[in-house]
Scaffold this active site. Structure first.
Site, PDB file in Angstrom:
ATOM      1  N   ASP A 177       3.563  -4.419   8.097  1.00 29.33           N
ATOM      2  CA  ASP A 177       2.413  -3.794   7.959  1.00 29.33           C
ATOM      3  C   ASP A 177       1.171  -4.625   8.229  1.00 29.33           C
ATOM      4  O   ASP A 177       0.915  -5.460   7.160  1.00 29.33           O
ATOM      5  CB  ASP A 177       2.287  -3.021   6.524  1.00 29.33           C
TER       6      ASP A 177
ATOM      7  N   HIS B 278       0.883  -1.237  -0.073  1.00 33.38           N
ATOM      8  CA  HIS B 278       0.049   0.058   0.026  1.00 33.38           C
ATOM      9  C   HIS B 278       0.762   1.151  -0.119  1.00 33.38           C
ATOM     10  O   HIS B 278       1.998   1.173   0.619  1.00 33.38           O
ATOM     11  CB  HIS B 278      -0.929   0.004   1.303  1.00 33.38           C
TER      12      HIS B 278
ATOM     13  N   LYS C 144     -10.267  -0.833  10.853  1.00 36.62           N
ATOM     14  CA  LYS C 144     -10.237  -2.094   9.857  1.00 36.62           C
ATOM     15  C   LYS C 144     -10.662  -3.236  10.613  1.00 36.62           C
ATOM     16  O   LYS C 144     -10.885  -4.531  10.243  1.00 36.62           O
ATOM     17  CB  LYS C 144      -9.100  -2.312   9.017  1.00 36.62           C
TER      18      LYS C 144
ATOM     19  N   GLN D 137      -3.942  -5.168   7.100  1.00 36.66           N
ATOM     20  CA  GLN D 137      -4.882  -6.365   6.791  1.00 36.66           C
ATOM     21  C   GLN D 137      -4.865  -7.639   7.098  1.00 36.66           C
ATOM     22  O   GLN D 137      -5.451  -8.420   6.852  1.00 36.66           O
ATOM     23  CB  GLN D 137      -4.729  -6.371   4.872  1.00 36.66           C
TER      24      GLN D 137
HETATM   25  N1  7TS Z   1      -1.394  -0.781   4.559  1.00 34.20           N
HETATM   26  C1  7TS Z   1      -2.383  -1.477   4.014  1.00 34.20           C
HETATM   27  C2  7TS Z   1      -1.947  -3.074   3.715  1.00 34.20           C
HETATM   28  C3  7TS Z   1      -3.595  -1.097   3.882  1.00 34.20           C
HETATM   29  O1  7TS Z   1      -4.432  -1.964   3.340  1.00 34.20           O
HETATM   30  C4  7TS Z   1      -4.056   0.223   4.482  1.00 34.20           C
HETATM   31  C5  7TS Z   1      -5.521   0.926   3.845  1.00 34.20           C
HETATM   32  C6  7TS Z   1      -2.870   1.131   4.922  1.00 34.20           C
HETATM   33  C7  7TS Z   1      -1.669   0.575   5.140  1.00 34.20           C
HETATM   34  C8  7TS Z   1      -3.354   2.378   5.311  1.00 34.20           C
HETATM   35  O2  7TS Z   1      -4.216   2.251   6.655  1.00 34.20           O
HETATM   36  P1  7TS Z   1      -4.879   3.433   7.211  1.00 34.20           P
HETATM   37  O3  7TS Z   1      -5.674   2.819   8.313  1.00 34.20           O
HETATM   38  O4  7TS Z   1      -3.890   4.294   7.804  1.00 34.20           O
HETATM   39  O5  7TS Z   1      -5.669   4.315   5.803  1.00 34.20           O
HETATM   40  N2  7TS Z   1      -5.831   0.255   3.151  1.00 34.20           N
HETATM   41  C9  7TS Z   1      -7.483   0.620   2.615  1.00 34.20           C
HETATM   42  C10 7TS Z   1      -7.770   0.011   1.257  1.00 34.20           C
HETATM   43  O6  7TS Z   1      -7.431  -1.171   0.755  1.00 34.20           O
HETATM   44  N3  7TS Z   1      -8.852   0.836   0.955  1.00 34.20           N
HETATM   45  O7  7TS Z   1      -8.823   1.885   1.688  1.00 34.20           O
HETATM   46  C11 7TS Z   1      -7.769   1.797   2.322  1.00 34.20           C
END
Ligand code: 7TS
Length: 405
Positions: free
Chosen positions: A194, A117, A220, A197
């Site tokens: 990370d 990501h 999440k 997910q």
């Molecule tokens: N790393 C991964 C693997 C992710 O899927 C996401 C968010 C992030 C980091 C960032 O997370 P945040 O909570 O700081 O935003 N992924 C997604 C997605 O797949 N669709 O919207 C956000």
């Protein structure tokens, strides 16, 4: 699983029952988490750590109990190793800054992977630009799994950190992080995972995994937005400087200079999100009340069922088909002349039928470039989804494809 605990699932979208398959972007919240936020503001809202008065002490206790719950949830040795952040992105940026200040010099190398990501790419690119360091990435094999032999070739005496996603937010594939950590540690290189997910979908044990850092988001995993975690082994966190100044992160401030607080406060400048940490604690209790074994088995079965149903639709191409996935499937649909139906068109027609799926690059543009398409359609599951959601999605997709072919 308990759909009735999630009030939003009773909503209608475009006069159709909501079929929510965008859990990788954010999950829905059980009533217990929604109630926790209201309880905090109705009964004990008060700034933490600095008050002698009753409410401040209650709020402080709830925040610190949440930290202990998070530590137990991921198997950390101590709650001092749990830093509350705004989310995965914030955790990775904090680490990139702190680790970068202490450990990265001109010519050093950092390794990520082809499936990251943007949140696990851009902070490292920014660090590399600042320090004249080099960012490398583990490439994909033909089957869309990481090329571990190539990873071994990338590691060298200049490598200072490896940071990889546990589960790809696009492909759903589970990266062999145990193996990556073992190989990196053999060369004396620390590893950041990370877990955005993976933490919502599988039991994590940071001590068994032996990762040096782990980043994840509350929103999440059925918790609220605006709260996340950076786990770090104590020996690392003690070595690293704070990434932000002000508030609780200080020991003493003098015009001659500032000394820093002990762990974990050194990394928590400003008023922490104590309502968020309390609600996250409730989300953890919610997951634990169902049990990891049940959650993992349910999601595994559902993902496999969905992949099987998708594969039965003519023209559907599933990415990383047949590779075990953690609650995420990406695909595209091609017409009989092998031309791509734009994922956005499919997403729009699914939405009109009440199905929330995500389309586009999913904030992983380098991976989407590798796949050679403008984007994918992605469905992702939470513990409340069931086969009726998959059946409704498949029926809606068949209708959409018929209209667009
Ligand atoms: N790393 C991964 C693997 C992710 O899927 C996401 C968010 C992030 C980091 C960032 O997370 P945040 O909570 O700081 O935003 N992924 C997604 C997605 O797949 N669709 O919207 C956000």
């Amino acid at each position: 699983m308990k759909r009735e605990d999630f009030p939003i699932l009773k909503e209608q979208v475009h006069k159709r029952p909501l079929v929510y398959l965008d859990n990788a972007a954010t999950s829905q919240k059980p009533q217990a988490v929604i109630d926790a936020i209201s309880e905090a503001y109705c009964h004990w809202n008060s700034n933490i750590h600095r008050g002698v008065h009753h409410l401040s002490q209650v709020a402080t206790m709830k925040h610190e109990e949440a930290r202990k719950a998070v530590a137990a949830f991921i198997g950390a040795k101590s709650s001092d190793e749990i830093i509350f952040t705004k989310g995965t992105t914030d955790s990775l940026n904090a680490l990139a800054f702190s680790f970068g200040e202490a450990c990265i010099h001109e010519g050093d190398e950092i390794i990520v992977s082809a499936v990251e990501h943007h949140s696990n790419i851009v902070p490292w690119q920014m660090l590399c630009a600042r320090k004249k360091a080099v960012l490398r990435h583990i490439p994909l094999r033909e089957d869309k799994t990481l090329d571990i032999e190539a990873f071994k070739g990338l590691l060298n005496e200049k490598t200072k950190l490896v940071s990889v996603a546990h589960v790809s937010n696009v492909l759903g594939t589970i990266n062999p992080v145990e193996e990556i950590i073992r190989i990196a540690h053999a060369g004396g290189v620390p590893v950041c995972i990370d877990g955005a997910q993976s933490v919502p979908h599988m039991h994590m044990d940071v001590q068994a995994l032996d990762c040096d850092f782990l980043a994840f988001s509350g929103h999440k995993m059925y918790g609220p937005t605006g709260i996340g975690v950076l786990y770090g082994k104590r020996e690392w966190l003690e070595k690293l400087p704070p990434h932000e100044g002000g508030g609780e992160m200080i020991d003493h401030v003098r015009w001659s200079g500032t000394t820093y607080n002990e762990l974990p406060f050194k990394f928590e400048a400003g008023t922490p999100n104590f309502v968020g940490s309390y609600a996250l604690h409730k989300a953890i209790e919610y997951i634990q009340s169902i049990g990891w074994e049940a959650v993992e088995a349910h999601e595994r079965e559902l993902t496999a069922y969905c992949e099987e149903r998708l594969a039965g639709i003519e023209g559907v191409h599933i990415y990383a088909a047949g590779i075990p996935k953690a609650g995420v499937i990406s695909f595209n649909v091609f017409t009989d002349h092998q031309s791509l139906i734009h994922p956005f068109d499919i997403g729009t027609l699914l939405d009109q039928q009440g199905v929330a799926a995500r389309t586009g690059h999913h904030c992983a543009e380098p991976l989407i470039d590798d796949l050679g398409v403008p984007g994918t359609v992605r469905v992702s599951f939470g513990l409340y989804n069931d086969k009726s959601d998959v059946d409704a999605f498949i029926a809606a997709l068949e209708r959409a494809v018929q209209m667009l072919s």
